[in-house]
Motif scaffolding. Structure first.
Motif, PDB file in Angstrom:
ATOM      1  N   GLN A 171      -5.427  -1.333  -4.012  1.00 45.59           N
ATOM      2  CA  GLN A 171      -5.994  -2.402  -3.192  1.00 45.59           C
ATOM      3  C   GLN A 171      -5.590  -3.777  -3.704  1.00 45.59           C
ATOM      4  O   GLN A 171      -5.297  -4.683  -2.922  1.00 45.59           O
ATOM      5  N   SER A 172      -5.541  -3.946  -5.008  1.00 42.35           N
ATOM      6  CA  SER A 172      -5.097  -5.239  -5.559  1.00 42.35           C
ATOM      7  C   SER A 172      -3.623  -5.484  -5.223  1.00 42.35           C
ATOM      8  O   SER A 172      -3.215  -6.615  -4.980  1.00 42.35           O
ATOM      9  N   PHE A 173      -2.845  -4.408  -5.182  1.00 42.14           N
ATOM     10  CA  PHE A 173      -1.425  -4.527  -4.845  1.00 42.14           C
ATOM     11  C   PHE A 173      -1.226  -5.010  -3.413  1.00 42.14           C
ATOM     12  O   PHE A 173      -0.244  -5.692  -3.113  1.00 42.14           O
ATOM     13  N   THR A 174      -2.172  -4.694  -2.521  1.00 43.10           N
ATOM     14  CA  THR A 174      -2.052  -5.133  -1.124  1.00 43.10           C
ATOM     15  C   THR A 174      -2.218  -6.647  -0.980  1.00 43.10           C
ATOM     16  O   THR A 174      -1.962  -7.195   0.091  1.00 43.10           O
ATOM     17  N   LEU A 175      -2.635  -7.313  -2.043  1.00 43.73           N
ATOM     18  CA  LEU A 175      -2.789  -8.770  -2.003  1.00 43.73           C
ATOM     19  C   LEU A 175      -1.490  -9.496  -2.341  1.00 43.73           C
ATOM     20  O   LEU A 175      -1.412 -10.709  -2.184  1.00 43.73           O
ATOM     21  N   LYS A 181       6.096  -7.593   1.977  1.00 36.33           N
ATOM     22  CA  LYS A 181       7.504  -7.320   2.272  1.00 36.33           C
ATOM     23  C   LYS A 181       7.733  -5.836   2.538  1.00 36.33           C
ATOM     24  O   LYS A 181       8.509  -5.464   3.417  1.00 36.33           O
ATOM     25  N   ILE A 182       7.039  -4.994   1.774  1.00 40.81           N
ATOM     26  CA  ILE A 182       7.163  -3.545   1.984  1.00 40.81           C
ATOM     27  C   ILE A 182       6.652  -3.164   3.367  1.00 40.81           C
ATOM     28  O   ILE A 182       7.285  -2.393   4.092  1.00 40.81           O
ATOM     29  N   GLU A 187       9.929  -3.345  10.410  1.00 42.43           N
ATOM     30  CA  GLU A 187      10.089  -4.277  11.520  1.00 42.43           C
ATOM     31  C   GLU A 187      11.313  -5.173  11.300  1.00 42.43           C
ATOM     32  O   GLU A 187      12.097  -5.401  12.211  1.00 42.43           O
ATOM     33  N   ASP A 188      11.481  -5.674  10.074  1.00 41.57           N
ATOM     34  CA  ASP A 188      12.620  -6.534   9.773  1.00 41.57           C
ATOM     35  C   ASP A 188      13.933  -5.787   9.955  1.00 41.57           C
ATOM     36  O   ASP A 188      14.907  -6.303  10.502  1.00 41.57           O
ATOM     37  N   PHE A 189      13.960  -4.545   9.497  1.00 39.25           N
ATOM     38  CA  PHE A 189      15.184  -3.749   9.586  1.00 39.25           C
ATOM     39  C   PHE A 189      15.569  -3.525  11.049  1.00 39.25           C
ATOM     40  O   PHE A 189      16.718  -3.704  11.432  1.00 39.25           O
ATOM     41  N   LYS A 190      14.584  -3.155  11.857  1.00 38.28           N
ATOM     42  CA  LYS A 190      14.854  -2.924  13.272  1.00 38.28           C
ATOM     43  C   LYS A 190      15.327  -4.210  13.941  1.00 38.28           C
ATOM     44  O   LYS A 190      16.254  -4.209  14.745  1.00 38.28           O
ATOM     45  N   TYR A 191      14.705  -5.327  13.569  1.00 37.60           N
ATOM     46  CA  TYR A 191      15.064  -6.610  14.184  1.00 37.60           C
ATOM     47  C   TYR A 191      16.495  -6.981  13.833  1.00 37.60           C
ATOM     48  O   TYR A 191      17.294  -7.336  14.694  1.00 37.60           O
TER      49      TYR A 191
END
Length: 199
Positions: A171-175, A181-182, A187-191
């Motif tokens: 949960q701390s990592f989600t901050l 970026k992960i 989405e970035d790759f598809k774009y």
């Protein structure tokens, strides 16, 4: 959301709190879906208790600390499910974690530092809180982190200590910016691929 609009129609005095009502309903419904899906996967794998402990620990902390979201609800849902079930299986069916307690304590120290610096991480609801309220959420995040960490030493929860600890670390990592970026990588790759094909 239709339900939120219906509530406002019958309670016009709540119109100013429409966004808060919508967010609360979304949180409740998405939470219910996650609980049901987690149980459906955890039951045949024999990790129900572990999964529930991880789910509750992470959800309680996230309620105050916030965290990055994937653009797709289902991507977020299935990534969370993968994490919960993965940790549950490791805790339930291996003994390797006991050999690395000092490593986990170090990671928990890093996690609480991240929480102190970054929490709360708010996205959709960031405009709903002023600086004083955000500071309050930070303190609640740190308090909740401490209480959950300590609960791992309680008699009835000590067997699930690593479930709680790993939930806090994740949960701390989600901050962090890295987690954002992960989550946005797909989405970035598809774009980028779409743009390249057009060119």
């Amino acid at each position: 959301m239709t339900i939120a609009n219906t509530i406002i129609i019958y309670n016009p005095d709540l119109n100013k709190k429409k966004d808060e009502i919508r967010y609360g309903l979304e949180w409740m419904i998405s939470g219910l879906i996650q609980v049901i899906l987690t149980l459906m996967v955890a039951i045949p794998l024999g990790v129900v208790t572990e999964a529930v402990v991880i789910l509750i620990s992470g959800a309680v902390l996230r309620m105050f600390s916030g965290g990055a979201h994937a653009k797709s609800y289902f991507k977020c849902l299935f990534l969370s499910l993968f994490q919960i079930i993965g940790i549950s299986l490791v805790v339930k069916y291996t003994t390797v974690l006991n050999q690395y307690t000092p490593v986990f304590l170090f990671l928990l120290f890093i996690s609480v530092m991240i929480m102190f610096i970054k929490a709360p991480v708010l996205h959709k609801k960031k405009d709903m809180f002023n600086s004083k309220e955000k500071r309050k959420l930070k303190y609640l995040s740190l308090f909740t982190f401490g209480m959950l960490f300590a609960s791992g030493y309680l008699p009835y929860l000590s067997d699930f200590k690593y479930c709680i600890w790993l939930s806090l670390i994740l949960q701390s990592f989600t901050l962090t910016f890295l987690w954002e970026k992960i989550l946005s990588y797909g989405e970035d790759f598809k774009y980028k691929r779409f743009i390249k094909e057009d060119i």
